[in-house]
Design a protein around this motif. Sequence first.
Motif: not given
Length: 57
Positions: A40-45, A47-57
């Motif tokens: 799961k940790n590797a799958a989170k890492e 992720q494309p950069a734009d998807k990471k930004d969306e999950t933080k908001e």
Amino acid sequence: MGRFGVTEILVILAVVLLLFGGKKIPELMKGLGSGIKEFKNAAKEDQPADKKDETKE
């Protein structure tokens, strides 16, 4: 044919218990859990950069 019933699951659990014994099963489950956590940790890492930004908001 793809579904497992209660009887099939009990038979599989009995075979696993006979093969590994009662003392080894907790160790196997601990290893399986840590493997899933790492996956799961590797799958989170990955992720494309734009998807990471969306999950933080």
